[in-house]
Motif scaffolding. Structure first.
Motif, PDB file in Angstrom:
ATOM      1  N   ALA A 210       0.831  -1.204   0.000  1.00 55.29           N
ATOM      2  CA  ALA A 210       0.000   0.000   0.000  1.00 55.29           C
ATOM      3  C   ALA A 210       0.868   1.257   0.000  1.00 55.29           C
ATOM      4  O   ALA A 210       0.585   2.226  -0.707  1.00 55.29           O
ATOM      5  N   GLY A 211       1.929   1.225   0.800  1.00 62.13           N
ATOM      6  CA  GLY A 211       2.823   2.375   0.851  1.00 62.13           C
ATOM      7  C   GLY A 211       3.456   2.654  -0.501  1.00 62.13           C
ATOM      8  O   GLY A 211       3.521   3.801  -0.955  1.00 62.13           O
ATOM      9  N   ALA A 212       3.895   1.593  -1.135  1.00 65.34           N
ATOM     10  CA  ALA A 212       4.540   1.748  -2.441  1.00 65.34           C
ATOM     11  C   ALA A 212       3.532   2.226  -3.489  1.00 65.34           C
ATOM     12  O   ALA A 212       3.846   3.031  -4.358  1.00 65.34           O
ATOM     13  N   ARG A 213       2.326   1.715  -3.371  1.00 63.51           N
ATOM     14  CA  ARG A 213       1.246   2.173  -4.261  1.00 63.51           C
ATOM     15  C   ARG A 213       1.028   3.657  -4.090  1.00 63.51           C
ATOM     16  O   ARG A 213       0.937   4.406  -5.070  1.00 63.51           O
ATOM     17  N   ALA A 214       0.917   4.078  -2.853  1.00 61.01           N
ATOM     18  CA  ALA A 214       0.680   5.497  -2.564  1.00 61.01           C
ATOM     19  C   ALA A 214       1.794   6.353  -3.146  1.00 61.01           C
ATOM     20  O   ALA A 214       1.544   7.405  -3.739  1.00 61.01           O
ATOM     21  N   ALA A 215       3.017   5.879  -2.983  1.00 59.01           N
ATOM     22  CA  ALA A 215       4.165   6.628  -3.503  1.00 59.01           C
ATOM     23  C   ALA A 215       4.060   6.760  -5.021  1.00 59.01           C
ATOM     24  O   ALA A 215       4.230   7.854  -5.581  1.00 59.01           O
ATOM     25  N   THR A 216       3.757   5.664  -5.659  1.00 62.26           N
ATOM     26  CA  THR A 216       3.685   5.668  -7.123  1.00 62.26           C
ATOM     27  C   THR A 216       2.497   6.489  -7.612  1.00 62.26           C
ATOM     28  O   THR A 216       2.594   7.276  -8.567  1.00 62.26           O
ATOM     29  N   GLU A 217       1.376   6.310  -6.937  1.00 63.11           N
ATOM     30  CA  GLU A 217       0.180   7.066  -7.324  1.00 63.11           C
ATOM     31  C   GLU A 217       0.403   8.569  -7.153  1.00 63.11           C
ATOM     32  O   GLU A 217      -0.143   9.376  -7.905  1.00 63.11           O
ATOM     33  N   HIS A 218       1.188   8.904  -6.159  1.00 57.65           N
ATOM     34  CA  HIS A 218       1.529  10.311  -5.971  1.00 57.65           C
ATOM     35  C   HIS A 218       2.246  10.847  -7.210  1.00 57.65           C
ATOM     36  O   HIS A 218       1.919  11.922  -7.721  1.00 57.65           O
ATOM     37  N   LEU A 219       3.197  10.090  -7.704  1.00 54.55           N
ATOM     38  CA  LEU A 219       3.925  10.513  -8.904  1.00 54.55           C
ATOM     39  C   LEU A 219       2.968  10.626 -10.095  1.00 54.55           C
ATOM     40  O   LEU A 219       3.041  11.566 -10.884  1.00 54.55           O
ATOM     41  N   ILE A 220       2.078   9.667 -10.172  1.00 52.75           N
ATOM     42  CA  ILE A 220       1.098   9.699 -11.261  1.00 52.75           C
ATOM     43  C   ILE A 220       0.224  10.943 -11.160  1.00 52.75           C
ATOM     44  O   ILE A 220      -0.019  11.637 -12.136  1.00 52.75           O
ATOM     45  N   SER A 221      -0.199  11.231  -9.955  1.00 54.87           N
ATOM     46  CA  SER A 221      -1.095  12.373  -9.754  1.00 54.87           C
ATOM     47  C   SER A 221      -0.398  13.694 -10.079  1.00 54.87           C
ATOM     48  O   SER A 221      -1.052  14.702 -10.357  1.00 54.87           O
ATOM     49  N   LEU A 222       0.919  13.674 -10.022  1.00 49.05           N
ATOM     50  CA  LEU A 222       1.665  14.888 -10.366  1.00 49.05           C
ATOM     51  C   LEU A 222       1.784  15.052 -11.887  1.00 49.05           C
ATOM     52  O   LEU A 222       2.317  16.032 -12.377  1.00 49.05           O
ATOM     53  N   GLY A 223       1.305  14.059 -12.603  1.00 44.45           N
ATOM     54  CA  GLY A 223       1.326  14.156 -14.052  1.00 44.45           C
ATOM     55  C   GLY A 223       2.420  13.333 -14.715  1.00 44.45           C
ATOM     56  O   GLY A 223       2.590  13.383 -15.934  1.00 44.45           O
ATOM     57  N   HIS A 224       3.157  12.578 -13.925  1.00 42.78           N
ATOM     58  CA  HIS A 224       4.204  11.750 -14.528  1.00 42.78           C
ATOM     59  C   HIS A 224       3.589  10.517 -15.180  1.00 42.78           C
ATOM     60  O   HIS A 224       2.656   9.918 -14.662  1.00 42.78           O
ATOM     61  N   THR A 225       4.140  10.166 -16.319  1.00 43.03           N
ATOM     62  CA  THR A 225       3.632   8.974 -16.994  1.00 43.03           C
ATOM     63  C   THR A 225       4.721   7.932 -17.194  1.00 43.03           C
ATOM     64  O   THR A 225       4.444   6.757 -17.411  1.00 43.03           O
ATOM     65  N   ASP A 226       5.964   8.373 -17.121  1.00 46.53           N
ATOM     66  CA  ASP A 226       7.067   7.429 -17.276  1.00 46.53           C
ATOM     67  C   ASP A 226       7.830   7.363 -15.960  1.00 46.53           C
ATOM     68  O   ASP A 226       8.632   8.241 -15.637  1.00 46.53           O
ATOM     69  N   ILE A 227       7.544   6.301 -15.226  1.00 50.50           N
ATOM     70  CA  ILE A 227       8.037   6.207 -13.851  1.00 50.50           C
ATOM     71  C   ILE A 227       8.868   4.952 -13.665  1.00 50.50           C
ATOM     72  O   ILE A 227       8.400   3.839 -13.888  1.00 50.50           O
ATOM     73  N   LEU A 228      10.080   5.141 -13.222  1.00 49.35           N
ATOM     74  CA  LEU A 228      10.979   4.003 -12.983  1.00 49.35           C
ATOM     75  C   LEU A 228      10.884   3.539 -11.534  1.00 49.35           C
ATOM     76  O   LEU A 228      10.328   4.215 -10.679  1.00 49.35           O
ATOM     77  N   HIS A 229      11.491   2.384 -11.290  1.00 45.95           N
ATOM     78  CA  HIS A 229      11.591   1.916  -9.913  1.00 45.95           C
ATOM     79  C   HIS A 229      13.006   1.421  -9.653  1.00 45.95           C
ATOM     80  O   HIS A 229      13.519   0.557 -10.366  1.00 45.95           O
ATOM     81  N   LEU A 230      13.614   1.991  -8.613  1.00 49.96           N
ATOM     82  CA  LEU A 230      14.896   1.478  -8.140  1.00 49.96           C
ATOM     83  C   LEU A 230      14.582   0.596  -6.945  1.00 49.96           C
ATOM     84  O   LEU A 230      14.175   1.085  -5.882  1.00 49.96           O
ATOM     85  N   ALA A 231      14.727  -0.706  -7.134  1.00 45.07           N
ATOM     86  CA  ALA A 231      14.245  -1.668  -6.146  1.00 45.07           C
ATOM     87  C   ALA A 231      15.343  -2.120  -5.196  1.00 45.07           C
ATOM     88  O   ALA A 231      16.519  -1.803  -5.383  1.00 45.07           O
TER      89      ALA A 231
END
Lengths: 337, 337
Positions: free
Chosen positions: B171-192
Motif C-alpha cells: 500500500a505504501g509503495a502504491r501510494a508513492a507511485t500514485e503520488h507521482l502519477i497524480s503529479l502528471g508523470h507517466t514514465d516512472i521508474l523503480h529502483l528496487a
DNA sequence: TTGTAGGCGTTATCAC
DNA sequence: GTGATAACGCCTACAA
C-alpha cells in the motif's frame, strides 16, 4: 528403563553417559576439556553426543557455576547510527567467543533506572557488561554503584578510571577544527551535543583546544540535541548572525539539518559558511553539498570492547589498544575562505 | 548456623524461609502468586524478602521450568534504520512484560547459519523469537525447519502462513507511485531493493500495481542493494536515459544517493525528475532537495510483534492488528510535471 | 583415568 | 494453608 526420547525430554549428560558406557562425570569432563581423559573414552563420549544430538543445558550450567556465558549490553541511546553499529560489533565478537548477548535499553537515565537495569542484568547473571550510555550522569552512577560485575564503557569520560575504550573524540574534533582553520577561517562556531553527553564534551574540547592553539577567538558553543531537526532550527537562527564563516557540528545529523536551515535562509554552504560534521554516517557523502566529516569505526570499537571485557572476566591482562583513530573525510561542505 | 551473607552468597529462597519462619516452599508460593496462602503469612514472607533484598535466581528457575523468561531476536540486517528502530520497540515491550531479550545477528543467511542461530537460541531456552530477517530465503528456511519455539516475523511474505506482522508495504509503495502519477508523470521508474528481500518485493509490487491500474507503462526495475552508494551510481547511469520523469526508490538511503548521482550528472530534482523514497529516515526531511517518502512506525511494529508473540507463548488468542499504516510525506523532491 | 556423592536454587508433587 | 521430599541438569570435590 526409559530413555530421554521416550520421555520427550532433551537428552542429558546422563543419557550420553549411558550410551557411551561411562559415568555422567566423564561426559562432563569431555565437555569441559578436562586434561586427564583417555582419547578412546573421549571418542566414545563424543560419539554418543552426536548420536543423541546432545546439547548442554545452559540454565543448569549457569545455576551451578553462577556464570551465564552471557554478556549484557546496557544502552542508553535512541537508535543512533554510531551506537547501533557498535552493537553489531559487540554481538559479533561476543558470539564468536561463545557468549550470548542480552541487551537492555535504558528509557531514562535516572540513577533509579540505571540501578534497576544493573540489577536486572545481574539477576540474569551476565558475566560482564558493555555500557553504551554516553551520558556523563550514567557514568557517575555506575562508578558510585561499585558494581561487582566487570564492565567496559565505550566512552571515555575525562578523568575516567574505569575500563573504557573509545575513539579519540578530542583528536577528531581537533582535526575537524584545524581543517577549518587551514582553509583560512578565523571565526568558527561550534554546534555541540547535549550538556550531559560525554562525546559532546570531548568534541567541544577538541574544538576549543584547536582554536586556542591557533590563537583564534572561541565562541560559546550552541547546545543541540543530536537531531537533524534541531540542526535545522539552529541553521535558521544562525543565519541572522554573520560573525562566522565556519562551523564545526558535533554530529552529522545536526550538520545536515543545519545545512538545510542555512539553505532556506539563503546562507550558502560552503560559499558563505563551511560546515564540518562528525561520525560519517552513510548518507554524509551524498547530501548536497556533501558533508566534510570525521569518520570513526564504530563496529571495531564494539569488537575491542568485548575483547577488553573478556580479558577482565577471565582475569587475563587487559589488552592495551590505543585510542581508535578517527579520520577526516574531506567533502564539499568545507572550502577555502 | 551460617547465613547467606556470612557465606558471601546471594540470599536464596531458603534464607527467606528461615527469616520468615516458614518453609522454602511457602516462599516459592508467594513468589508465584499461588492462590491459597494466608495474607499474614504472605506479608511475613514479603517482609523477609525485602529485608534480605532477595531476588530469585533466574537460572534455577529456568532449569526447573524449562522456561527462560527471555525472548530472542534473530536479525539478519546490517544496522539499517528500520530494523534498528524495531528492535528498540521489541526490547521495550519485552522488558515491560518481564522478559529479557537475547539478540543474535546473522552474519550469513545460509540455511546452515540460520539453523545454527536457531539452535543457539533454543539452547538459551528462549520462550519465543522475533525474526527480523527480511530475506525471503530466511523465511523459507524457517518454515521448513518446523521450529518448536513460537516465533513472529516482522515481514509478511506473499502467501505467508506463519504468524507475522508488518506495515503494509504494498500500500505504501502504491501510494508513492500514485503520488507521482497524480503529479502528471507517466514514465516512472523503480529502483528496487535486492532480489531476495521481502520488502523489496512488496514495494515493487505496489509500484507495478499502481502503474497497471493507471494504464501506464512499467519499466523493468533496477535492482539495488539498499545503500546510498549504490543509489549514487544508479543516478549516474540513469542520467544517460531520459525516458522517464519520475522514479520511486525502494528506500531513502538509495534515494539520497540517487539524487547525488543525478546532481553530479546535471539532472535536476524535481525539475527534470521527481524522486520518492521509502522509510522516512530522520535526515530525509533535511537533504537538498528534501525527500518525499513513505513513513512507517518501526518502533510500534516491534512492540506489536512482541504482543503477538507473548499471546502465542501464553496460549492466548493472538491479537489481530490490521497491517500498520504507512503515510506519504510530501516534500520537495517530487513536483508537478 | 574414572566413578560416586553432594549440592547449586528453584518448582512440582504429594502428604498433612 | 502449609510443609517435606524429589526432581531439574550440571559441576566440584573427593574417592577409587
Amino acid at each position: 528403563m526409559s530413555t530421554a526420547s521416550e520421555r520427550g525430554r532433551m537428552p542429558s549428560i546422563r543419557d550420553v553417559a549411558r550410551l557411551a558406557g561411562v559415568s555422567h562425570q566423564t561426559v562432563s569432563r569431555v565437555l569441559n576439556d578436562h586434561p586427564s581423559i583417555r582419547p578412546e573414552t573421549k571418542a566414545k563420549v563424543l560419539d554418543a553426543i552426536s548420536v543423541l544430538d546432545y546439547r548442554p543445558n545452559l540454565a543448569a550450567r549457569a545455576l551451578v557455576t553462577s556464570k551465564s556465558n552471557m554478556l549484557g549490553i546496557l544502552s542508553a541511546t535512541v537508535g543512533e547510527f554510531g551506537p547501533t553499529s557498535s552493537i553489531v560489533g559487540i554481538e559479533d565478537a561476543a558470539r564468536e567467543a561463545g557468549y550470548s548477548v542480552s541487551t537492555l535499553n535504558l528509557s531514562a537515565t535516572t540513577p533509579e533506572a540505571i540501578g534497576q537495569a544493573l540489577r536486572q542484568l545481574s539477576r540474569e547473571q551476565v558475566d560482564g557488561i558493555v555500557v553504551l550510555a554516553p551520558q556523563v550522569r550514567v557514568f557517575h552512577v555506575l562508578r558510585g554503584m561499585a558494581v561487582d560485575i566487570p564492565f567496559v564503557t565505550l566512552q571515555t569520560a575525562s578523568g575516567s578510571d574505569g575500563v573504557s575504550h573509545s575513539a579519540d573524540q578530542v583528536a577528531g574534533a581537533r582535526a575537524a577544527t584545524e581543517h577549518l582553520i587551514s582553509l583560512g577561517h578565523t571565526d568558527i562556531l561550534h554546534l555541540a551535543g547535549p550538556q550531559d553527553w560525554i562525546e559532546a564534551e570531548s568534541r567541544m574540547r577538541g574544538y576549543l583546544e584547536a582554536l586556542r592553539d591557533a590563537d583564534l577567538p572561541t565562541f560559546p558553543p550552541i547546545r543541540g540535541d543530536w537531531t537533524a531537526d534541531f540542526g535545522f532550527f539552529a541553521g535558521e537562527e544562525l543565519s541572522r548572525r554573520r560573525d562566522f564563516t565556519g562551523i564545526f557540528v558535533a554530529n552529522d545529523q545536526m550538520a545536515i539539518g543545519l545545512m538545510h536551515g542555512f539553505r532556506v535562509s539563503g546562507v550558502r554552504v560552503p560559499a558563505d559558511v563551511s560546515v564540518v560534521g562528525f561520525d560519517d554516517i552513510p548518507v554524509a557523502a551524498h547530501v548536497a553539498p556533501s558533508l566534510t566529516t570525521v569518520h570513526q569505526d564504530f563496529t571495531e570499537l564494539g569488537r575491542r570492547a568485548v575483547r577488553i571485557l573478556l580479558a577482565q572476566i577471565r582475569g587475563e591482562a587487559v589488552p592495551e589498544f590505543g585510542p581508535l583513530q578517527t579520520t577526516l573525510r574531506l567533502r564539499e561542505s568545507s572550502a577555502m575562505r
